[in-house]
Design a protein around this motif. Structure first.
Motif, short mmCIF file in Angstrom:
data_model
loop_
_atom_site.label_atom_id
_atom_site.label_comp_id
_atom_site.label_asym_id
_atom_site.label_seq_id
_atom_site.Cartn_x
_atom_site.Cartn_y
_atom_site.Cartn_z
N ALA A 1 0.84 -1.20 0.00
CA ALA A 1 0.00 0.00 0.00
C ALA A 1 0.87 1.25 0.00
O ALA A 1 0.57 2.23 -0.69
N CYS A 2 1.96 1.22 0.75
CA CYS A 2 2.87 2.37 0.80
C CYS A 2 3.50 2.61 -0.58
O CYS A 2 3.57 3.75 -1.03
N ASP A 3 3.93 1.54 -1.23
CA ASP A 3 4.50 1.69 -2.57
C ASP A 3 3.50 2.30 -3.54
O ASP A 3 3.82 3.22 -4.30
N ALA A 4 2.26 1.81 -3.49
CA ALA A 4 1.23 2.32 -4.40
C ALA A 4 0.95 3.80 -4.13
O ALA A 4 0.87 4.61 -5.06
N MET A 5 0.83 4.17 -2.86
CA MET A 5 0.53 5.56 -2.56
C MET A 5 1.72 6.48 -2.84
O MET A 5 1.52 7.63 -3.22
N CYS A 6 2.94 6.00 -2.68
CA CYS A 6 4.10 6.80 -3.07
C CYS A 6 4.07 7.06 -4.57
O CYS A 6 4.37 8.17 -5.02
N ARG A 7 3.70 6.04 -5.32
CA ARG A 7 3.61 6.21 -6.78
C ARG A 7 2.50 7.21 -7.14
O ARG A 7 2.67 8.05 -8.04
N VAL A 8 1.37 7.12 -6.46
CA VAL A 8 0.27 8.06 -6.70
C VAL A 8 0.72 9.48 -6.34
O VAL A 8 0.49 10.42 -7.10
N LEU A 9 1.37 9.65 -5.21
CA LEU A 9 1.85 10.96 -4.80
C LEU A 9 2.83 11.53 -5.83
O LEU A 9 2.74 12.69 -6.21
N ARG A 10 3.76 10.71 -6.29
CA ARG A 10 4.70 11.17 -7.31
C ARG A 10 3.97 11.59 -8.58
O ARG A 10 4.31 12.60 -9.21
N LEU A 11 2.96 10.82 -8.97
CA LEU A 11 2.16 11.15 -10.15
C LEU A 11 1.44 12.48 -9.96
O LEU A 11 1.46 13.35 -10.85
N PHE A 12 0.81 12.68 -8.79
CA PHE A 12 0.12 13.93 -8.50
C PHE A 12 1.10 15.11 -8.55
O PHE A 12 0.79 16.16 -9.11
N GLN B 1 -8.67 2.66 -7.80
CA GLN B 1 -8.46 3.99 -8.38
C GLN B 1 -6.98 4.32 -8.43
O GLN B 1 -6.50 4.88 -9.42
N ALA B 2 -6.22 3.97 -7.39
CA ALA B 2 -4.77 4.20 -7.39
C ALA B 2 -4.12 3.49 -8.58
O ALA B 2 -3.27 4.07 -9.26
N LEU B 3 -4.54 2.28 -8.84
CA LEU B 3 -3.98 1.54 -9.99
C LEU B 3 -4.35 2.22 -11.31
O LEU B 3 -3.53 2.27 -12.23
N ARG B 4 -5.57 2.74 -11.40
CA ARG B 4 -5.96 3.43 -12.64
C ARG B 4 -5.12 4.69 -12.85
O ARG B 4 -4.75 5.03 -13.97
N TRP B 5 -4.83 5.42 -11.77
CA TRP B 5 -3.96 6.60 -11.91
C TRP B 5 -2.55 6.18 -12.30
O TRP B 5 -1.96 6.77 -13.20
N ILE B 6 -2.02 5.18 -11.63
CA ILE B 6 -0.66 4.72 -11.91
C ILE B 6 -0.54 4.25 -13.35
O ILE B 6 0.46 4.54 -14.03
N ASN B 7 -1.55 3.54 -13.84
CA ASN B 7 -1.53 3.03 -15.22
C ASN B 7 -1.99 4.07 -16.24
O ASN B 7 -2.15 3.76 -17.42
N GLN B 8 -2.21 5.29 -15.79
CA GLN B 8 -2.63 6.42 -16.62
C GLN B 8 -3.94 6.14 -17.36
O GLN B 8 -4.14 6.59 -18.48
N GLU B 9 -4.85 5.42 -16.69
CA GLU B 9 -6.17 5.14 -17.25
C GLU B 9 -7.15 6.24 -16.88
O GLU B 9 -8.17 6.42 -17.55
N ASP B 10 -6.89 6.95 -15.78
CA ASP B 10 -7.73 8.06 -15.33
C ASP B 10 -6.87 9.29 -15.11
O ASP B 10 -5.72 9.18 -14.67
N ASP B 11 -7.44 10.45 -15.39
CA ASP B 11 -6.76 11.72 -15.15
C ASP B 11 -7.00 12.12 -13.69
O ASP B 11 -8.15 12.20 -13.25
N PRO B 12 -5.95 12.38 -12.92
CA PRO B 12 -6.12 12.67 -11.50
C PRO B 12 -6.46 14.13 -11.19
O PRO B 12 -6.73 14.46 -10.03
N LEU B 13 -6.46 15.02 -12.16
CA LEU B 13 -6.59 16.45 -11.86
C LEU B 13 -7.88 16.82 -11.12
O LEU B 13 -7.84 17.60 -10.17
N MET B 14 -9.00 16.26 -11.52
CA MET B 14 -10.26 16.60 -10.84
C MET B 14 -10.23 16.09 -9.40
O MET B 14 -10.63 16.81 -8.48
N PHE B 15 -9.74 14.88 -9.18
CA PHE B 15 -9.63 14.36 -7.82
C PHE B 15 -8.72 15.25 -7.00
O PHE B 15 -9.04 15.58 -5.86
N MET B 16 -7.59 15.65 -7.57
CA MET B 16 -6.62 16.49 -6.85
C MET B 16 -7.26 17.81 -6.42
O MET B 16 -6.99 18.31 -5.34
N HIS B 17 -8.10 18.36 -7.27
CA HIS B 17 -8.76 19.63 -6.95
C HIS B 17 -9.87 19.44 -5.91
O HIS B 17 -9.97 20.21 -4.96
#
Length: 132
Positions: A31-42, A102-118
């Motif tokens: 879970a930590c690895d996945a969230m670190c990847r999501v944070l880096r992507l954001f 959802q984290a996997l979809r962001w990591i795999n660039q299947e979903d755009d995270p901008l709306m979630f980030m806002h």
């Protein structure tokens, strides 16, 4: 896993005046690895170059100026100073699974995270970060 994406969204909307380093630890390494990847992507979406490092708990706390703890509660602790506690309601198991996928979809660039980030940034946390 439920709180971490919201904290990541807030950190991605924080434009620090001085260099910062984000150190992460979770007892669940996957879970930590996945969230670190999501944070880096954001952060990359916002063109922020804050290093995100996964460490053991004692290393993550070493020389830390502040700490954000995730779980049923999100608490910010600054050495020697009492800081407010932010409460996030724990969702049902479906909610937790939704964030995992959802984290996997962001990591795999299947979903755009901008709306979630806002939409999911925590304004109290962002205000605290800006005052720090």
């Amino acid at each position: 896993m439920e709180v971490a994406p919201k904290i990541s969204a807030t950190l991605a909307n924080f434009f620090a005046e001085r260099p910062i380093e984000i150190r992460c630890w979770d007892e669940h390494a996957e879970a930590c690895d996945a969230m670190c990847r999501v944070l880096r992507l954001f952060l990359k979406e916002r063109e922020l170059k804050y290093p995100v490092i996964r460490l053991e708990p004692y290393q993550a706390l070493e020389k830390a100026d502040a700490l954000i703890m995730c779980g049923d509660l999100m608490t910010i602790i600054e050495p020697g100073i009492l800081v407010p506690t932010f409460r996030f309601e724990r969702g049902q198991d479906q909610q937790l699974d939704r964030y995992k996928f959802q984290a996997l979809r962001w990591i795999n660039q299947e979903d755009d995270p901008l709306m979630f980030m806002h939409e999911h940034q925590n304004l109290e946390l962002l205000s605290w970060l800006n005052a720090f």
